[in-house]
Design a protein around this motif. Structure first.
Motif, PDB file in Angstrom:
ATOM      1  N   PHE A  32       0.573 -21.196  -9.176  1.00 45.72           N
ATOM      2  CA  PHE A  32      -0.436 -22.125 -10.881  1.00 45.72           C
ATOM      3  C   PHE A  32      -0.254 -21.740 -11.607  1.00 45.72           C
ATOM      4  O   PHE A  32       1.196 -21.531 -11.850  1.00 45.72           O
ATOM      5  CB  PHE A  32      -1.604 -20.973 -10.526  1.00 45.72           C
ATOM      6  N   ILE A  33      -0.194 -23.098 -11.948  1.00 50.52           N
ATOM      7  CA  ILE A  33       0.367 -23.739 -13.509  1.00 50.52           C
ATOM      8  C   ILE A  33      -0.520 -23.998 -14.248  1.00 50.52           C
ATOM      9  O   ILE A  33      -1.612 -24.172 -14.192  1.00 50.52           O
ATOM     10  CB  ILE A  33       1.502 -24.308 -13.362  1.00 50.52           C
ATOM     11  N   LEU A  34      -0.375 -23.254 -15.697  1.00 51.24           N
ATOM     12  CA  LEU A  34      -1.416 -23.975 -16.998  1.00 51.24           C
ATOM     13  C   LEU A  34      -0.979 -24.056 -18.482  1.00 51.24           C
ATOM     14  O   LEU A  34       0.036 -23.616 -18.335  1.00 51.24           O
ATOM     15  CB  LEU A  34      -2.613 -23.396 -16.925  1.00 51.24           C
ATOM     16  N   SER A  35      -1.648 -25.256 -19.088  1.00 50.37           N
ATOM     17  CA  SER A  35      -0.965 -25.394 -20.327  1.00 50.37           C
ATOM     18  C   SER A  35      -1.969 -24.094 -21.789  1.00 50.37           C
ATOM     19  O   SER A  35      -2.206 -23.539 -20.455  1.00 50.37           O
ATOM     20  CB  SER A  35      -1.688 -27.085 -20.349  1.00 50.37           C
ATOM     21  N   ASN A  36      -1.760 -24.595 -22.580  1.00 55.35           N
ATOM     22  CA  ASN A  36      -1.432 -23.434 -24.012  1.00 55.35           C
ATOM     23  C   ASN A  36      -2.994 -23.870 -23.805  1.00 55.35           C
ATOM     24  O   ASN A  36      -3.708 -24.638 -24.152  1.00 55.35           O
ATOM     25  CB  ASN A  36      -1.092 -23.668 -24.723  1.00 55.35           C
ATOM     26  N   TYR A  55      -5.026 -27.428 -15.524  1.00 55.85           N
ATOM     27  CA  TYR A  55      -4.563 -26.168 -14.758  1.00 55.85           C
ATOM     28  C   TYR A  55      -4.632 -26.619 -13.056  1.00 55.85           C
ATOM     29  O   TYR A  55      -5.267 -27.387 -12.652  1.00 55.85           O
ATOM     30  CB  TYR A  55      -5.765 -25.035 -14.975  1.00 55.85           C
ATOM     31  N   ASN A  56      -3.318 -25.870 -12.074  1.00 50.97           N
ATOM     32  CA  ASN A  56      -3.478 -26.360 -10.912  1.00 50.97           C
ATOM     33  C   ASN A  56      -3.318 -25.344  -9.978  1.00 50.97           C
ATOM     34  O   ASN A  56      -2.266 -24.920 -10.526  1.00 50.97           O
ATOM     35  CB  ASN A  56      -3.783 -27.568 -10.438  1.00 50.97           C
ATOM     36  N   TYR A 111       3.416 -26.878 -20.167  1.00 51.14           N
ATOM     37  CA  TYR A 111       3.140 -26.154 -19.316  1.00 51.14           C
ATOM     38  C   TYR A 111       2.779 -24.248 -20.276  1.00 51.14           C
ATOM     39  O   TYR A 111       3.990 -23.903 -21.604  1.00 51.14           O
ATOM     40  CB  TYR A 111       3.879 -25.820 -18.441  1.00 51.14           C
ATOM     41  N   LYS A 112       1.499 -24.175 -20.349  1.00 54.52           N
ATOM     42  CA  LYS A 112       2.326 -22.558 -21.204  1.00 54.52           C
ATOM     43  C   LYS A 112       2.167 -21.097 -19.853  1.00 54.52           C
ATOM     44  O   LYS A 112       3.204 -20.029 -20.243  1.00 54.52           O
ATOM     45  CB  LYS A 112       1.071 -21.901 -21.828  1.00 54.52           C
ATOM     46  N   LYS A 113       2.410 -21.080 -19.030  1.00 55.91           N
ATOM     47  CA  LYS A 113       2.580 -20.087 -17.983  1.00 55.91           C
ATOM     48  C   LYS A 113       2.472 -21.036 -16.060  1.00 55.91           C
ATOM     49  O   LYS A 113       2.015 -21.928 -16.119  1.00 55.91           O
ATOM     50  CB  LYS A 113       1.349 -19.042 -18.187  1.00 55.91           C
TER      51      LYS A 113
END
Length: 422
Positions: free
Chosen positions: A288-292, A302-303, A337-339
């Motif tokens: 998974f990846i997500l923005s701030n 988020y996806n 991306y943040k995380k």
DNA sequence: TCTGGGGTCCTAGGACCC
DNA sequence: TCTGGGGTCCTAGGACCC
């Protein structure tokens, strides 16, 4: 009767064991990346600091009040925790370790007439041996023992041990206990309960069983039973984890695919190692990846993508390949991306792997390679041999820990030196 | 400027079966 | 025009925990 032994301000107490100069003084411990407060001592609480507050928002309070700050040192906390659990189990028999800082134990071995005194002795024994203060609660169910431990912690008169062993004491305890602090009742349920005028644990326990079941389903009903003295929460022994997750927030946001791939590869490698340490294999992985989410001015994204493997594996090489395949499918260019993170699931023992007729991988060879890499890395340092996609500086993903204390008990370089000369 | 990480359990609803 | 009933399994997402 169930006993619960719960460490007071655990992470902060661990830090104080080796910093006696900090006794009686405010101490806070920060989350990864020095993000928010995760633990603090009584003295810090009384300054109005609360768990979960971002560090940058409280820098003034910290400075003005001379609060000592630590980054999380999980190696230290894990070792101290093991020592406490060992003493507890030596003194009480079988224990159920519920988290890093608390464990349930059986009180059958104690004399009923002098139970309170014996619990206080147990507490002193742990404090003398380890240096971490604990609170002990005893009750007819695990939920009630948790409530008892709250009273033990917060009301000095109990001297660190509180027992709920009569109907009268149960009633009194529940009437004084806010429902939102009950084990199993979180923020969401509290809101609902307050709407119905349920404020204390007692209010909750006096509602009808059928109403509780209808409104709050199985988890709510369990809590209701436990509050009414009927044990039903069991701690299942799960020696093998059912899922293994590694994820991190980045110090700076990134949009570049290669950087993201590097982070995912590193997190996969670390998850795969955890998997092998518990002698398991996994058959599914999710990236998974997500923005701030704190930056409303930026595009939010988020996806996640789950991939099911034909043959369960513990190979870092294979898992990284699948993880990068997943990442490619969800990566969207232009997003900051943040995380990122990876979760390994469908975990089972490596002793009984279902083979696949169409699998062409030479698994014996792959296993030999993995074992060799692991043994070299365990001897010469954890990143000596790694995959190219993990980059040349894997430390980069281990994030800033500006206030990290030494690993006093697990690293020979960090053992305290005591000078006995005058 | 800076806002954590790693778990478990439960449920609703979809997909599929006969 | 009218289109069943009774299951199982899986998954995503929510709620909770420390």
């Amino acid at each position: 009767m169930y006993g619960l032994c719960d460490c007071d301000s655990f992470f902060a107490s661990c830090e104080r064991v080796f910093r006696p100069d900090l006794y009686g003084k405010p101490v806070v411990v920060l989350s990864n990346n020095d993000g928010c407060i995760v633990a603090m001592t009584k003295e810090a609480k009384s300054l109005g600091l609360t768990r979960g507050t971002p560090f940058f928002q409280i820098k003034d309070i910290i400075q003005q009040n001379n609060v000592t700050v630590f980054s999380s040192n999980y190696t230290l906390y894990g070792d101290i925790s093991n020592r406490i659990m060992q003493i507890l189990s030596e003194k009480t028999g079988d224990i159920d370790i519920y988290s890093i800082d608390e464990a349930f134990f059986c009180v059958d071995g104690f004399k009923k007439e002098s139970l309170h005194e014996e619990l206080i002795n147990l507490r002193s024994f742990i404090y003398k041996g380890i240096g971490v203060p604990v609170s002990i609660g005893v009750g007819p169910t695990r939920t009630l023992s948790k409530i008892a431990s709250h009273f033990a912690k917060n009301i000095p008169g109990y001297k660190g041990a509180c027992i709920i062993d009569s109907e009268e004491r149960r009633r009194k305890a529940l009437q004084l206990f806010p429902v939102n602090k009950v084990w199993g009742i979180g923020r969401h349920t509290t809101k609902q309960l307050n709407y119905y005028g349920i404020i204390t644990a007692w209010d909750f326990s006096k509602r009808s069983k059928s109403w509780i079941q209808r409104e709050f389903k199985k988890p709510g009903l369990q809590t209701w039973k436990e509050l009414n003295g009927i044990p039903c929460k069991e701690i299942e022994e799960l020696p093998e984890k059912q899922s293994i997750c590694t994820s991190r927030s980045f110090e700076h946001m990134i949009s570049d695919y290669d950087m993201l791939a590097e982070s995912v590869a590193n997190f996969t490698a670390s998850s795969a190692l955890k998997l092998r340490k518990q002698h398991s294999v996994c058959q599914s992985l999710t990236v998974f990846i997500l923005s701030n989410q704190h930056r409303e001015d930026l595009e939010q994204y988020y996806n996640s993508k789950q991939i099911r493997l034909a043959v369960p594996t513990d190979s870092t090489m294979e898992l990284i390949q699948f993880a990068l395949t997943a990442l490619k499918l969800i990566y969207k260019s232009g997003v900051m991306y943040k995380k990122s993170g990876i979760i390994l699931t469908d975990i089972c023992s490596n002793s009984c792997i279902q083979q696949n007729l169409f699998d062409h991988t030479d698994r014996q060879k792959l296993n030999r390679l993995t074992e060799t890499i692991d043994s070299i890395n365990s001897e010469h340092g954890s990143h000596k041999i790694r995959f190219a996609v993990q980059s040349t500086s894997p430390k980069h993903w281990n994030l800033s820990t500006e206030h990290l204390s030494p690993c006093y008990t697990t690293d020979i370089k960090d053992v305290l030196m005591i000078n006995c000369h005058k």
